[in-house]
Structure formats: C-alpha cells, structure tokens
Design a protein around this motif. Sequence first.
Motif, mmCIF file in Angstrom:
data_model
loop_
_atom_site.group_PDB
_atom_site.id
_atom_site.type_symbol
_atom_site.label_atom_id
_atom_site.label_comp_id
_atom_site.label_asym_id
_atom_site.label_seq_id
_atom_site.Cartn_x
_atom_site.Cartn_y
_atom_site.Cartn_z
ATOM 1 N N LEU A 22 -97.150 -19.906 -43.804
ATOM 2 C CA LEU A 22 -97.707 -18.664 -43.278
ATOM 3 C C LEU A 22 -96.649 -17.572 -43.138
ATOM 4 O O LEU A 22 -96.833 -16.453 -43.615
ATOM 5 C CB LEU A 22 -98.400 -18.916 -41.926
ATOM 6 C CG LEU A 22 -98.998 -17.685 -41.255
ATOM 7 C CD1 LEU A 22 -100.104 -17.090 -42.118
ATOM 8 C CD2 LEU A 22 -99.527 -18.025 -39.880
ATOM 9 N N PHE A 23 -95.522 -17.876 -42.506
ATOM 10 C CA PHE A 23 -94.486 -16.863 -42.304
ATOM 11 C C PHE A 23 -93.900 -16.397 -43.637
ATOM 12 O O PHE A 23 -93.722 -15.209 -43.860
ATOM 13 C CB PHE A 23 -93.377 -17.382 -41.384
ATOM 14 C CG PHE A 23 -92.286 -16.378 -41.159
ATOM 15 C CD1 PHE A 23 -92.502 -15.276 -40.351
ATOM 16 C CD2 PHE A 23 -91.060 -16.522 -41.783
ATOM 17 C CE1 PHE A 23 -91.501 -14.322 -40.158
ATOM 18 C CE2 PHE A 23 -90.052 -15.581 -41.602
ATOM 19 C CZ PHE A 23 -90.273 -14.483 -40.785
ATOM 20 N N ALA A 24 -93.610 -17.332 -44.521
ATOM 21 C CA ALA A 24 -93.037 -16.974 -45.824
ATOM 22 C C ALA A 24 -93.993 -16.093 -46.627
ATOM 23 O O ALA A 24 -93.562 -15.144 -47.286
ATOM 24 C CB ALA A 24 -92.694 -18.237 -46.609
ATOM 25 N N PRO A 45 -101.358 -20.010 -50.883
ATOM 26 C CA PRO A 45 -102.482 -19.303 -51.492
ATOM 27 C C PRO A 45 -102.392 -17.805 -51.222
ATOM 28 O O PRO A 45 -101.841 -17.383 -50.202
ATOM 29 C CB PRO A 45 -103.702 -19.922 -50.812
ATOM 30 C CG PRO A 45 -103.210 -20.347 -49.466
ATOM 31 C CD PRO A 45 -101.768 -20.746 -49.679
ATOM 32 N N CYS A 46 -102.971 -17.024 -52.117
ATOM 33 C CA CYS A 46 -102.933 -15.566 -51.969
ATOM 34 C C CYS A 46 -103.881 -14.933 -52.981
ATOM 35 O O CYS A 46 -103.926 -15.363 -54.133
ATOM 36 C CB CYS A 46 -101.505 -15.078 -52.206
ATOM 37 S SG CYS A 46 -101.280 -13.316 -51.963
ATOM 38 N N ASN A 47 -104.628 -13.913 -52.553
ATOM 39 C CA ASN A 47 -105.487 -13.189 -53.495
ATOM 40 C C ASN A 47 -105.406 -11.671 -53.311
ATOM 41 O O ASN A 47 -106.176 -10.924 -53.893
ATOM 42 C CB ASN A 47 -106.936 -13.673 -53.432
ATOM 43 C CG ASN A 47 -107.593 -13.450 -52.096
ATOM 44 O OD1 ASN A 47 -107.021 -12.820 -51.212
ATOM 45 N ND2 ASN A 47 -108.791 -13.962 -51.942
ATOM 46 N N LEU A 63 -103.145 -15.129 -60.214
ATOM 47 C CA LEU A 63 -103.473 -16.339 -60.963
ATOM 48 C C LEU A 63 -104.594 -17.119 -60.292
ATOM 49 O O LEU A 63 -104.646 -17.180 -59.057
ATOM 50 C CB LEU A 63 -102.240 -17.244 -61.052
ATOM 51 C CG LEU A 63 -100.976 -16.619 -61.641
ATOM 52 C CD1 LEU A 63 -99.770 -17.505 -61.397
ATOM 53 C CD2 LEU A 63 -101.169 -16.360 -63.123
ATOM 54 N N ASP A 64 -105.446 -17.750 -61.098
ATOM 55 C CA ASP A 64 -106.465 -18.622 -60.529
ATOM 56 C C ASP A 64 -105.869 -20.019 -60.315
ATOM 57 O O ASP A 64 -104.659 -20.224 -60.493
ATOM 58 C CB ASP A 64 -107.731 -18.649 -61.392
ATOM 59 C CG ASP A 64 -107.560 -19.332 -62.743
ATOM 60 O OD1 ASP A 64 -106.515 -19.971 -62.994
ATOM 61 O OD2 ASP A 64 -108.494 -19.229 -63.564
ATOM 62 N N SER A 65 -106.690 -20.972 -59.964
ATOM 63 C CA SER A 65 -106.198 -22.316 -59.630
ATOM 64 C C SER A 65 -105.606 -23.057 -60.830
ATOM 65 O O SER A 65 -104.889 -24.031 -60.663
ATOM 66 C CB SER A 65 -107.323 -23.149 -59.012
ATOM 67 O OG SER A 65 -108.392 -23.267 -59.939
ATOM 68 N N SER A 90 -103.295 -17.469 -56.260
ATOM 69 C CA SER A 90 -101.879 -17.229 -56.010
ATOM 70 C C SER A 90 -101.455 -15.951 -56.720
ATOM 71 O O SER A 90 -102.184 -15.419 -57.565
ATOM 72 C CB SER A 90 -101.026 -18.414 -56.490
ATOM 73 O OG SER A 90 -101.073 -18.546 -57.890
ATOM 74 N N VAL A 91 -100.261 -15.477 -56.349
ATOM 75 C CA VAL A 91 -99.704 -14.269 -56.957
ATOM 76 C C VAL A 91 -98.234 -14.526 -57.275
ATOM 77 O O VAL A 91 -97.496 -15.034 -56.433
ATOM 78 C CB VAL A 91 -99.812 -13.048 -56.012
ATOM 79 C CG1 VAL A 91 -99.193 -11.822 -56.651
ATOM 80 C CG2 VAL A 91 -101.253 -12.782 -55.623
#
Length: 113
Positions: A22-24, A45-47, A63-65, A90-91
């Motif tokens: 979370l912090f990173a 994860p990130c969108n 990117l998707d999964s 993800s990014v």
Amino acid sequence: MRAINLRNNKELSNKVTIACGLFARMKGLLGRQGLETGESLWIRPCNSIHTLGMKFPIDAVFLDSRNTVVKVKQELSANRITGIYFSASSVLEVSAGTLQNTDTQVGDRIEIA
C-alpha cells in the motif's frame, strides 16, 4: 527484472522495481528527481495513476492481468490524473519517450521477468 515488448522484442526497462504494498503504491515515484535510463516502476494492483507533486514527466503502460497493454499514456506531465482503466490490473511507469522509442501500443504483450 526486465520489461520486454513481445511484439517487437524491444526493451522498455532493464531495471524494473515492483511497488505492491500500500505505501509503496501510494508513494510511487514521488520525491524522485527522475528515472535513470532503463529504470521503471511496476505498480500492482493499479488501474489509475497521478503525477501530483512529481518533478518530471513519465510514460505509463496500463496492463491487464496477462500483461497485455490496455492503455498507453505518453509524456504524462506533473500534476495530472489519468482516467480509471477498469481492464487494467497494473501500471508500468517508464521514462518519458520510452513508449515512442519502443513503439509500444495497445494490444502488445509485455513480459516482465
């Protein structure tokens, strides 16, 4: 770790750092003066991302999964917020200009290993 575009075998990064806590993920590239040549940050994860408070532009690969590119953002300058890309999981944040130099496009598959 390296990030390679499998369509054209071009390297996006030869020094991938993962931000999965979370912090990173929240910190991302804040506080940095820039990215070294070949350096990147893989946020998962990130969108969606922002560049609020950043001091340099970046390129972002959503990117998707399966690590298929669903969106590219080039030359994302400071104090911007991207849209939310619901198909992204993800990014990969890379130096500005990387996506143009590697001809990375939606639909490409990126190998990160």
